[in-house]
Design a protein around this motif. Structure first.
Motif, PDB file in Angstrom:
ATOM      1  N   MET A  35      -8.453   2.187  -9.939  1.00 11.39           N
ATOM      2  CA  MET A  35      -7.243   1.788 -10.779  1.00 11.39           C
ATOM      3  C   MET A  35      -7.390   0.258 -11.295  1.00 11.39           C
ATOM      4  SD  MET A  35      -4.655   3.980  -8.584  1.00 11.39           S
ATOM      5  CE  MET A  35      -3.657   4.255 -10.047  1.00 11.39           C
ATOM      6  N   ALA A 203      -5.276   9.649  -9.272  1.00  6.50           N
ATOM      7  CA  ALA A 203      -6.166   8.690  -8.139  1.00  6.50           C
ATOM      8  C   ALA A 203      -5.481   9.477  -6.946  1.00  6.50           C
ATOM      9  CB  ALA A 203      -5.588   7.327  -8.336  1.00  6.50           C
ATOM     10  N   ALA A 204      -4.492  10.311  -6.959  1.00  6.76           N
ATOM     11  CA  ALA A 204      -4.022  10.876  -5.594  1.00  6.76           C
ATOM     12  C   ALA A 204      -5.019  11.953  -5.093  1.00  6.76           C
ATOM     13  CB  ALA A 204      -2.530  11.287  -6.000  1.00  6.76           C
ATOM     14  N   ASP A 207      -9.862  10.438  -2.120  1.00  5.13           N
ATOM     15  CA  ASP A 207      -9.552   9.886  -0.806  1.00  5.13           C
ATOM     16  C   ASP A 207      -9.094   8.434  -0.622  1.00  5.13           C
ATOM     17  OD1 ASP A 207     -10.986  12.365   0.414  1.00  5.13           O
ATOM     18  OD2 ASP A 207     -12.959  11.474  -0.181  1.00  5.13           O
ATOM     19  N   ARG A 208      -9.341   7.756  -1.474  1.00  2.00           N
ATOM     20  CA  ARG A 208      -9.146   6.266  -1.453  1.00  2.00           C
ATOM     21  C   ARG A 208      -8.900   5.684  -2.687  1.00  2.00           C
ATOM     22  NH1 ARG A 208     -12.710   1.711  -0.396  1.00  2.00           N
ATOM     23  NH2 ARG A 208     -14.411   2.963  -0.400  1.00  2.00           N
ATOM     24  N   GLU A 209      -8.324   4.471  -3.002  1.00  2.00           N
ATOM     25  CA  GLU A 209      -8.203   3.924  -4.252  1.00  2.00           C
ATOM     26  C   GLU A 209      -8.533   2.349  -3.939  1.00  2.00           C
ATOM     27  OE1 GLU A 209      -5.495   4.623  -2.851  1.00  2.00           O
ATOM     28  OE2 GLU A 209      -4.410   2.921  -2.662  1.00  2.00           O
ATOM     29  N   VAL A 211      -8.017  -1.311  -6.459  1.00  3.28           N
ATOM     30  CA  VAL A 211      -7.734  -1.969  -7.822  1.00  3.28           C
ATOM     31  C   VAL A 211      -8.325  -2.823  -8.112  1.00  3.28           C
ATOM     32  CG1 VAL A 211      -5.581  -2.777  -8.870  1.00  3.28           C
ATOM     33  CG2 VAL A 211      -5.403  -1.250  -6.811  1.00  3.28           C
ATOM     34  N   LEU A 218      -9.662  -5.832  -5.699  1.00  6.26           N
ATOM     35  CA  LEU A 218      -8.574  -6.236  -4.914  1.00  6.26           C
ATOM     36  C   LEU A 218      -8.898  -5.653  -3.282  1.00  6.26           C
ATOM     37  CD1 LEU A 218      -5.364  -6.232  -6.737  1.00  6.26           C
ATOM     38  CD2 LEU A 218      -7.048  -8.221  -6.509  1.00  6.26           C
ATOM     39  N   VAL A 220      -6.784  -4.699  -0.453  1.00  6.40           N
ATOM     40  CA  VAL A 220      -5.202  -4.474   0.007  1.00  6.40           C
ATOM     41  C   VAL A 220      -5.139  -4.492   1.207  1.00  6.40           C
ATOM     42  CG1 VAL A 220      -3.297  -2.839  -0.067  1.00  6.40           C
ATOM     43  CG2 VAL A 220      -4.921  -3.152  -2.054  1.00  6.40           C
ATOM     44  N   LEU A 223      -2.011  -1.282   6.067  1.00 10.02           N
ATOM     45  CA  LEU A 223      -0.595  -1.170   6.163  1.00 10.02           C
ATOM     46  C   LEU A 223      -0.387  -1.272   7.531  1.00 10.02           C
ATOM     47  CD1 LEU A 223      -0.215   1.800   3.992  1.00 10.02           C
ATOM     48  CD2 LEU A 223       0.566  -0.191   3.620  1.00 10.02           C
ATOM     49  N   SER A 224       0.819  -1.868   7.953  1.00 10.78           N
ATOM     50  CA  SER A 224       1.414  -1.927   9.331  1.00 10.78           C
ATOM     51  C   SER A 224       1.797  -0.680   9.677  1.00 10.78           C
ATOM     52  CB  SER A 224       2.209  -3.089   9.285  1.00 10.78           C
ATOM     53  OG  SER A 224       3.178  -2.996   8.366  1.00 10.78           O
TER      54      SER A 224
END
Ligand code: ATP
Ligand code: MG
Lengths: 224, 188
Positions: A35, A203-204, A207-209, A211, A218, A220, A223-224
């Motif tokens: 993306m 994109a959904a 399995d993974r995106e 950017v 990037l 990313v 996530l916590s």
């Protein structure tokens, strides 16, 4: 080990930096969405991964071998045998019928014409393209042509399908139908899919995106 | 992943007011009156806070050790008091600011508050937006899976969630593209 990997790719179009140390991995059988804003370098990255463009710097590895350094004579069979493509623009051969367009990758892989056309035809009902087999690309709507291109990308059961905005010309229902089919077919044959899209709902399906922004992929933070 | 029924029934009451006030106090110590004005200007255009809400929230934050009252100015009355964020308050605010909000429809006010506060305080707004995008897409993947494997009713409910989350995501993209501009406006 990953099936496909880009390491620190750099590519300039004249003074324009299109890729700046872009890195990416794709696992076997994985569906990855790319993306990012318009002009950020998504198509350029896809073309480098697929051996269509050669980066100025950096490496592309496929199935354990480095492919960015290969000359055109070596890259072209790779693209033909291992990769499938659905491009953003101008994809079908105008002189051929829709079914011949779909059969093309099989014909190039030396499958007999009869069998190739038969296999190509089996895609038409599944894509809602019944009755359009004999049309030429000029006689198809944008969305129909895009679905024909998708069938052509998948017909030879590639190891990796590269798709650049494959649902860009489709309404949401048709777009979903196409994505369902793409995912189903990729899962059934263990095909990895790299799909460039600016639509979150497309994109959904992945399995993974990742950017892309300003030619960089990037990272990313988890996530916590 | 929540079962779809739970998702459909879930009503989110996000407690952003105390955290937003903490953020405004992180910017500088404030009188109750100034806090209300700042809050209403940035976050309460549709729904300004009453003084009652402000002082109740401040009392709770004080009791919980997130804020202390400093009586520097002479005189009496609530408006003489300045409220100062404590280390505990700052830690709690910081954790909130960095973490993506659980993706649910109708989040825009919370997303907006986090981005704006991050810019006001010169924190990493773009990192927050990236994490929020990842959280949204993760939720959208779950809903897409529900849609692919469930009944038509499940699919339609999932679609409702997907379209709303997509709207958030478009806002996230647009805001990411305009962060510099927004930072200038917020920084005044
Ligand atoms: N053939 C070319 N010649 C010159 N510049 C190019 C060429 N192809 C791409 N570019 C430039 O490289 C940058 C990246 O382009 P790219 O096509 O990869 O973007 P993209 O992310 O796919 O955008 P979009 O979402 O609009 O398709 C842009 O600045 C573009 O103008
Ligand atoms: Mg492109």
């Amino acid at each position: 080990m990953s099936l496909l990997e880009a390491r620190d790719l750099e590519l300039h179009f004249g003074p324009t930096p299109a890729l700046q140390r872009a890195s990416l991995t794709v696992q076997a059988g994985e569906l990855l969405a790319i993306m990012g804003p318009s002009g950020s370098g998504k198509s350029t990255l896809l073309h480098c991964l697929a051996g269509i463009l050669v980066p100025d710097r950096g490496e592309v590895h496929f199935d354990g071998a480095r492919i960015d350094g290969l000359n055109e004579t070596a890259r072209s069979p790779l693209r033909r045998d291992a990769f499938g493509f659905v491009f953003q623009f101008g994809q079908l051969v105008p002189e051929l019928t829709a079914e011949e367009n779909v059969a093309l990758p099989l014909l190039l892989n030396k499958v007999g014409r009869r069998q190739a056309i038969q296999e190509a035809r089996s895609w038409f009902p599944r894509l809602g393209l019944d009755g359009l087999e004999q049309r030429r690309s000029g006689e198809l709507s944008g969305g129909q042509a895009q679905r024909v291109a998708l069938a052509r990308g998948m017909v030879a059961r590639p190891r990796v399908l590269f798709a650049d905005e494959p649902t860009g010309a489709l309404d949401s229902l048709t777009g979903e139908h196409v994505m369902d089919l793409l995912v189903e077919s990729a899962r059934a044959h263990g095909t990895s899919v790299v799909v460039v899209t600016h639509e979150p709902r497309v994109a959904a399906y992945a399995d993974r995106e990742v950017v892309v922004r300003d030619g960089r992929v990037l990272a990313v933070a988890a996530l916590s | 992943m929540y079962p779809l029924g739970v998702y459909a029934r879930r009503i989110v009451l996000v407690m952003t007011v105390p955290l937003t006030l903490l953020g405004l106090m992180e910017r500088r110590p404030q009188h109750g009156y100034d806090l209300k004005r700042d809050y209403d200007t940035w976050f309460g255009r549709d729904k300004p806070l009453s003084y009652g809400q402000i002082y109740n929230t401040l009392a709770r934050l004080t009791r919980d050790g997130k804020v202390v009252v400093s009586d520097i100015a002479p005189g009496a009355g609530p408006d003489r008091k300045q409220y100062v964020i404590t280390g505990d308050g700052a830690t709690e605010f910081d954790a909130w600011l960095r973490s993506p909000v659980e993706p649910e429809p109708h989040l825009q006010t919370t997303l907006f508050a986090k981005v704006t506060l991050a810019l006001m305080l010169e924190r990493d707004a773009s990192g927050y937006l990236d994490r929020q995008r990842a959280a949204h897409l993760r939720r959208m993947r779950e809903l897409t899976e529900v849609k692919r494997s469930g009944s038509l009713v499940d699919a339609l409910l999932a679609d409702h969630g997907l379209f709303h989350l997509e709207a958030d995501l478009r806002w996230i993209e647009l805001t990411t593209a305009r962060l510099d501009q927004l930072a200038r406006e917020v920084g005044r």
